[in-house]
Design a protein around this motif. Structure first.
Motif, PDB file in Angstrom:
ATOM      1  N   GLY A  84      -0.533  -2.728 -11.688  1.00 49.51           N
ATOM      2  CA  GLY A  84      -0.956  -3.729 -10.728  1.00 49.51           C
ATOM      3  C   GLY A  84      -1.464  -3.199  -9.401  1.00 49.51           C
ATOM      4  O   GLY A  84      -1.491  -3.928  -8.419  1.00 49.51           O
ATOM      5  N   TYR A  85      -1.867  -1.936  -9.377  1.00 53.55           N
ATOM      6  CA  TYR A  85      -2.402  -1.343  -8.153  1.00 53.55           C
ATOM      7  C   TYR A  85      -3.824  -0.855  -8.400  1.00 53.55           C
ATOM      8  O   TYR A  85      -4.175  -0.485  -9.512  1.00 53.55           O
ATOM      9  CB  TYR A  85      -1.558  -0.143  -7.702  1.00 53.55           C
ATOM     10  N   GLU A  86      -4.599  -0.837  -7.331  1.00 53.78           N
ATOM     11  CA  GLU A  86      -5.925  -0.228  -7.371  1.00 53.78           C
ATOM     12  C   GLU A  86      -5.817   1.073  -6.582  1.00 53.78           C
ATOM     13  O   GLU A  86      -5.307   1.084  -5.453  1.00 53.78           O
ATOM     14  CB  GLU A  86      -6.953  -1.145  -6.726  1.00 53.78           C
ATOM     15  N   ALA A  87      -6.259   2.164  -7.170  1.00 53.42           N
ATOM     16  CA  ALA A  87      -6.141   3.470  -6.527  1.00 53.42           C
ATOM     17  C   ALA A  87      -7.508   4.014  -6.156  1.00 53.42           C
ATOM     18  O   ALA A  87      -8.456   3.918  -6.936  1.00 53.42           O
ATOM     19  CB  ALA A  87      -5.427   4.451  -7.456  1.00 53.42           C
ATOM     20  N   THR A  88      -7.592   4.553  -4.966  1.00 58.64           N
ATOM     21  CA  THR A  88      -8.784   5.282  -4.542  1.00 58.64           C
ATOM     22  C   THR A  88      -8.323   6.657  -4.091  1.00 58.64           C
ATOM     23  O   THR A  88      -7.203   6.818  -3.590  1.00 58.64           O
ATOM     24  CB  THR A  88      -9.512   4.570  -3.384  1.00 58.64           C
ATOM     25  N   SER A  89      -9.178   7.642  -4.298  1.00 58.60           N
ATOM     26  CA  SER A  89      -8.821   8.995  -3.878  1.00 58.60           C
ATOM     27  C   SER A  89      -9.970   9.602  -3.097  1.00 58.60           C
ATOM     28  O   SER A  89     -11.128   9.248  -3.287  1.00 58.60           O
ATOM     29  CB  SER A  89      -8.474   9.864  -5.088  1.00 58.60           C
ATOM     30  N   ARG A  90      -9.608  10.511  -2.222  1.00 61.75           N
ATOM     31  CA  ARG A  90     -10.609  11.242  -1.460  1.00 61.75           C
ATOM     32  C   ARG A  90     -10.093  12.657  -1.243  1.00 61.75           C
ATOM     33  O   ARG A  90      -8.890  12.863  -1.058  1.00 61.75           O
ATOM     34  CB  ARG A  90     -10.895  10.550  -0.134  1.00 61.75           C
ATOM     35  N   PRO A  91     -10.995  13.621  -1.246  1.00 55.69           N
ATOM     36  CA  PRO A  91     -10.569  15.001  -0.983  1.00 55.69           C
ATOM     37  C   PRO A  91     -10.201  15.158   0.499  1.00 55.69           C
ATOM     38  O   PRO A  91     -10.834  14.565   1.362  1.00 55.69           O
ATOM     39  CB  PRO A  91     -11.789  15.833  -1.354  1.00 55.69           C
ATOM     40  N   THR A  92      -9.176  15.942   0.749  1.00 58.14           N
ATOM     41  CA  THR A  92      -8.754  16.197   2.125  1.00 58.14           C
ATOM     42  C   THR A  92      -8.801  17.682   2.454  1.00 58.14           C
ATOM     43  O   THR A  92      -8.465  18.082   3.553  1.00 58.14           O
ATOM     44  CB  THR A  92      -7.331  15.670   2.380  1.00 58.14           C
ATOM     45  N   GLY A  93      -9.192  18.465   1.491  1.00 56.84           N
ATOM     46  CA  GLY A  93      -9.256  19.911   1.674  1.00 56.84           C
ATOM     47  C   GLY A  93      -9.543  20.534   0.328  1.00 56.84           C
ATOM     48  O   GLY A  93      -9.808  19.836  -0.648  1.00 56.84           O
ATOM     49  N   GLU A  94      -9.480  21.831   0.290  1.00 51.32           N
ATOM     50  CA  GLU A  94      -9.722  22.511  -0.976  1.00 51.32           C
ATOM     51  C   GLU A  94      -8.564  22.230  -1.926  1.00 51.32           C
ATOM     52  O   GLU A  94      -7.420  22.583  -1.659  1.00 51.32           O
ATOM     53  CB  GLU A  94      -9.844  24.022  -0.751  1.00 51.32           C
ATOM     54  N   ASP A  95      -8.870  21.557  -3.027  1.00 47.86           N
ATOM     55  CA  ASP A  95      -7.876  21.180  -4.039  1.00 47.86           C
ATOM     56  C   ASP A  95      -6.757  20.303  -3.471  1.00 47.86           C
ATOM     57  O   ASP A  95      -5.632  20.326  -3.984  1.00 47.86           O
ATOM     58  CB  ASP A  95      -7.285  22.412  -4.723  1.00 47.86           C
ATOM     59  N   GLU A  96      -7.028  19.538  -2.431  1.00 48.91           N
ATOM     60  CA  GLU A  96      -6.060  18.578  -1.920  1.00 48.91           C
ATOM     61  C   GLU A  96      -6.720  17.209  -1.865  1.00 48.91           C
ATOM     62  O   GLU A  96      -7.888  17.095  -1.517  1.00 48.91           O
ATOM     63  CB  GLU A  96      -5.547  18.976  -0.539  1.00 48.91           C
ATOM     64  N   PHE A  97      -5.940  16.203  -2.211  1.00 49.15           N
ATOM     65  CA  PHE A  97      -6.461  14.843  -2.293  1.00 49.15           C
ATOM     66  C   PHE A  97      -5.474  13.868  -1.669  1.00 49.15           C
ATOM     67  O   PHE A  97      -4.272  14.078  -1.733  1.00 49.15           O
ATOM     68  CB  PHE A  97      -6.693  14.444  -3.760  1.00 49.15           C
ATOM     69  N   ALA A  98      -6.012  12.794  -1.101  1.00 53.95           N
ATOM     70  CA  ALA A  98      -5.199  11.675  -0.617  1.00 53.95           C
ATOM     71  C   ALA A  98      -5.537  10.475  -1.479  1.00 53.95           C
ATOM     72  O   ALA A  98      -6.707  10.136  -1.642  1.00 53.95           O
ATOM     73  CB  ALA A  98      -5.499  11.396   0.845  1.00 53.95           C
ATOM     74  N   THR A 118       0.857  -1.185   0.000  1.00 58.53           N
ATOM     75  CA  THR A 118       0.000   0.000   0.000  1.00 58.53           C
ATOM     76  C   THR A 118       0.889   1.229   0.000  1.00 58.53           C
ATOM     77  O   THR A 118       2.009   1.207   0.539  1.00 58.53           O
ATOM     78  CB  THR A 118      -0.945   0.061   1.219  1.00 58.53           C
ATOM     79  N   LEU A 119       0.373   2.283  -0.598  1.00 59.60           N
ATOM     80  CA  LEU A 119       1.114   3.532  -0.679  1.00 59.60           C
ATOM     81  C   LEU A 119       0.128   4.679  -0.599  1.00 59.60           C
ATOM     82  O   LEU A 119      -0.852   4.711  -1.343  1.00 59.60           O
ATOM     83  CB  LEU A 119       1.903   3.586  -1.999  1.00 59.60           C
ATOM     84  N   GLU A 120       0.385   5.606   0.317  1.00 58.20           N
ATOM     85  CA  GLU A 120      -0.438   6.808   0.454  1.00 58.20           C
ATOM     86  C   GLU A 120       0.267   7.951  -0.267  1.00 58.20           C
ATOM     87  O   GLU A 120       1.484   8.120  -0.129  1.00 58.20           O
ATOM     88  CB  GLU A 120      -0.607   7.172   1.934  1.00 58.20           C
ATOM     89  N   VAL A 121      -0.500   8.740  -1.011  1.00 58.88           N
ATOM     90  CA  VAL A 121       0.054   9.858  -1.764  1.00 58.88           C
ATOM     91  C   VAL A 121      -0.835  11.087  -1.544  1.00 58.88           C
ATOM     92  O   VAL A 121      -2.055  10.994  -1.685  1.00 58.88           O
ATOM     93  CB  VAL A 121       0.122   9.547  -3.278  1.00 58.88           C
ATOM     94  N   LEU A 122      -0.222  12.204  -1.194  1.00 58.32           N
ATOM     95  CA  LEU A 122      -0.935  13.463  -1.052  1.00 58.32           C
ATOM     96  C   LEU A 122      -0.606  14.352  -2.246  1.00 58.32           C
ATOM     97  O   LEU A 122       0.574  14.520  -2.589  1.00 58.32           O
ATOM     98  CB  LEU A 122      -0.521  14.178   0.243  1.00 58.32           C
ATOM     99  N   VAL A 123      -1.631  14.903  -2.874  1.00 58.53           N
ATOM    100  CA  VAL A 123      -1.439  15.797  -4.024  1.00 58.53           C
ATOM    101  C   VAL A 123      -2.394  16.979  -3.909  1.00 58.53           C
ATOM    102  O   VAL A 123      -3.388  16.923  -3.196  1.00 58.53           O
ATOM    103  CB  VAL A 123      -1.664  15.073  -5.378  1.00 58.53           C
ATOM    104  N   ASP A 124      -2.053  18.046  -4.624  1.00 59.59           N
ATOM    105  CA  ASP A 124      -2.940  19.206  -4.661  1.00 59.59           C
ATOM    106  C   ASP A 124      -3.214  19.643  -6.099  1.00 59.59           C
ATOM    107  O   ASP A 124      -3.453  20.804  -6.371  1.00 59.59           O
ATOM    108  CB  ASP A 124      -2.381  20.364  -3.829  1.00 59.59           C
TER     109      ASP A 124
END
Length: 70
Positions: A49-63, A27-33
């Motif tokens: 070979g990975y499944e990715a899920t994303s969720r917003p963590t703030g305005e224009d920020e995603f995990a 597993t790998l966590e990635v923070l982007v804006d």
């Protein structure tokens, strides 16, 4: 965990590629804006070979969470 906030594409994807190549994490966590980075990392994950899920963590920020497929 990769904190790629403040970087524009393609750097967040490059950072993820390097980590996957180096340690092949389960597993790998990635923070982007950058919404473009969410799309590009998700595509990279799917193609490697990975499944990715994303969720917003703030305005224009995603995990993103990348999980290696069994």
């Amino acid at each position: 965990m990769i904190d790629a906030r403040g970087y524009s594409c393609p750097m967040p994807v490059v950072m993820v590629q390097k980590e996957v190549k180096k340690s092949a994490p389960q597993t790998l966590e990635v923070l982007v804006d950058d919404p473009c980075a969410v799309e590009n990392i998700t595509r990279f994950a799917s193609n490697n070979g990975y499944e990715a899920t994303s969720r917003p963590t703030g305005e224009d920020e995603f995990a993103l969470t990348l999980v290696k497929k069994a």
